[in-house]
Write an enzyme that holds these catalytic residues in place. Structure first.
Site, PDB file in Angstrom:
ATOM      1  N   ASP A   1     -74.697 -26.647 -63.209  1.00  0.00           N
ATOM      2  CA  ASP A   1     -74.182 -25.534 -63.996  1.00  0.00           C
ATOM      3  C   ASP A   1     -75.274 -24.488 -64.164  1.00  0.00           C
ATOM      4  OD1 ASP A   1     -75.817 -27.068 -65.640  1.00  0.00           O
ATOM      5  OD2 ASP A   1     -74.328 -27.378 -67.205  1.00  0.00           O
TER       6      ASP A   1
ATOM      7  N   ASN B   1     -71.831 -33.392 -78.187  1.00  0.00           N
ATOM      8  CA  ASN B   1     -70.371 -33.372 -78.352  1.00  0.00           C
ATOM      9  C   ASN B   1     -69.658 -34.057 -77.187  1.00  0.00           C
ATOM     10  OD1 ASN B   1     -70.737 -31.574 -76.281  1.00  0.00           O
ATOM     11  ND2 ASN B   1     -69.858 -29.798 -77.317  1.00  0.00           N
TER      12      ASN B   1
ATOM     13  N   HIS C   1     -70.127 -33.412 -73.968  1.00  0.00           N
ATOM     14  CA  HIS C   1     -69.940 -32.610 -72.749  1.00  0.00           C
ATOM     15  C   HIS C   1     -70.751 -33.187 -71.582  1.00  0.00           C
ATOM     16  CE1 HIS C   1     -73.457 -29.588 -73.710  1.00  0.00           C
ATOM     17  NE2 HIS C   1     -73.890 -30.599 -72.996  1.00  0.00           N
TER      18      HIS C   1
ATOM     19  N   GLU D   1     -67.055 -28.573 -71.752  1.00  0.00           N
ATOM     20  CA  GLU D   1     -67.022 -28.790 -73.196  1.00  0.00           C
ATOM     21  C   GLU D   1     -65.741 -29.553 -73.578  1.00  0.00           C
ATOM     22  OE1 GLU D   1     -69.638 -28.335 -74.746  1.00  0.00           O
ATOM     23  OE2 GLU D   1     -70.501 -26.326 -74.642  1.00  0.00           O
TER      24      GLU D   1
END
Ligand code: PGA
Length: 229
Positions: free
Chosen positions: A64, A123, A125, A130
């Site tokens: 990414d 979280n 991800h 996400e």
């Protein structure tokens, strides 16, 4: 193998990557950024010194990157500084999703990812996928959550972390022939346990990896998982 320290974790992951390169010198690697892989890259660089590992045919695909960011803060710069510039990687084999319109097509044209290394966000991800990202997603633009921006703030000093990134999708990652997810430190224990002991849900994107046939999860807090063989 009993992993108790960050150094051991890093050495084990570096060994997996080197084994893949030795087995398939033109392999395709999916490579992460973040705090966790820094030790892995350090170990790879050390073990590659004096031509001990030949990176000249290895194809590296960043997982990414940020959109609209100064080049010095980009994940491509991170990979250059931590790995690419320190091994004999060939410039034309270093790919990033910001460089092309069809990253998945590029990966496919190179034969598909052989080994993808992932971190995990607080979280859940993976890359910039996400919570809420669907299982069928290919490379796409993503809005970063405040938790992700906060976790990445230290690299930006007083500047704001960008709001958007571009990321391999869940589908891109699931197509990789093998996947290794790494996590370090007690603060990651809770999310790793919910991702790999809890239900499969796109609210915890890493949990979607439970369906992958060749997955390793390597941590330095006693949680290990391997679905290979
Ligand atoms: P970290 O990030 O290695 O900095 O904890 C992991 C991730 O967000 O994927």
């Amino acid at each position: 193998m009993d992993i108790q320290t960050y150094q051991q974790l890093s050495a084990l992951v570096a060994d997996q990557i080197i084994a893949k390169i030795k087995q398939k010198p033109d392999c395709c690697l999916g490579l992460p950024t973040g705090h966790t892989p820094i030790g892995t890259y350090k170990s790879l660089v050390e073990q590659s010194a004096n031509g001990q590992v030949d990176w000249s045919r290895v194809r590296c695909f960043a997982l990414d990157d940020y959109l609209e960011v100064d080049a010095s803060f980009s994940f491509q710069s991170f990979l250059q500084n931590n790995l690419y510039d320190k091994v004999n990687a060939s410039r034309q084999n270093l790919f990033n999703p910001t460089m092309v319109d069809n990253y998945d097509g590029l990966i496919a044209a190179n034969g598909g990812l052989d080994l993808t290394i992932l971190g995990i966000g607080a979280n859940g991800h993976i890359a910039f996928n996400e919570p809420g990202t669907c299982l069928q997603s290919w490379t796409h633009c993503s809005f970063l959550t405040s938790s992700t921006k906060l976790a990445n703030q230290d690299a930006f000093g007083s500047q704001e972390v960008p709001d958007r990134g571009i990321t391999m999708g869940i589908k891109t990652i699931m197509e990789s022939r093998s996947i290794t997810l790494i996590a370090s430190g007690e603060k990651k224990r809770g999310i790793v346990e919910s991702a790999f002991r809890g239900p499969i849900t796109n609210e915890v994107p890493a949990s979607l990896l439970q369906e992958h046939k060749t997955l390793s999860v390597i941590t330095d807090f006693g949680f290990m998982l391997s679905t290979a063989n």
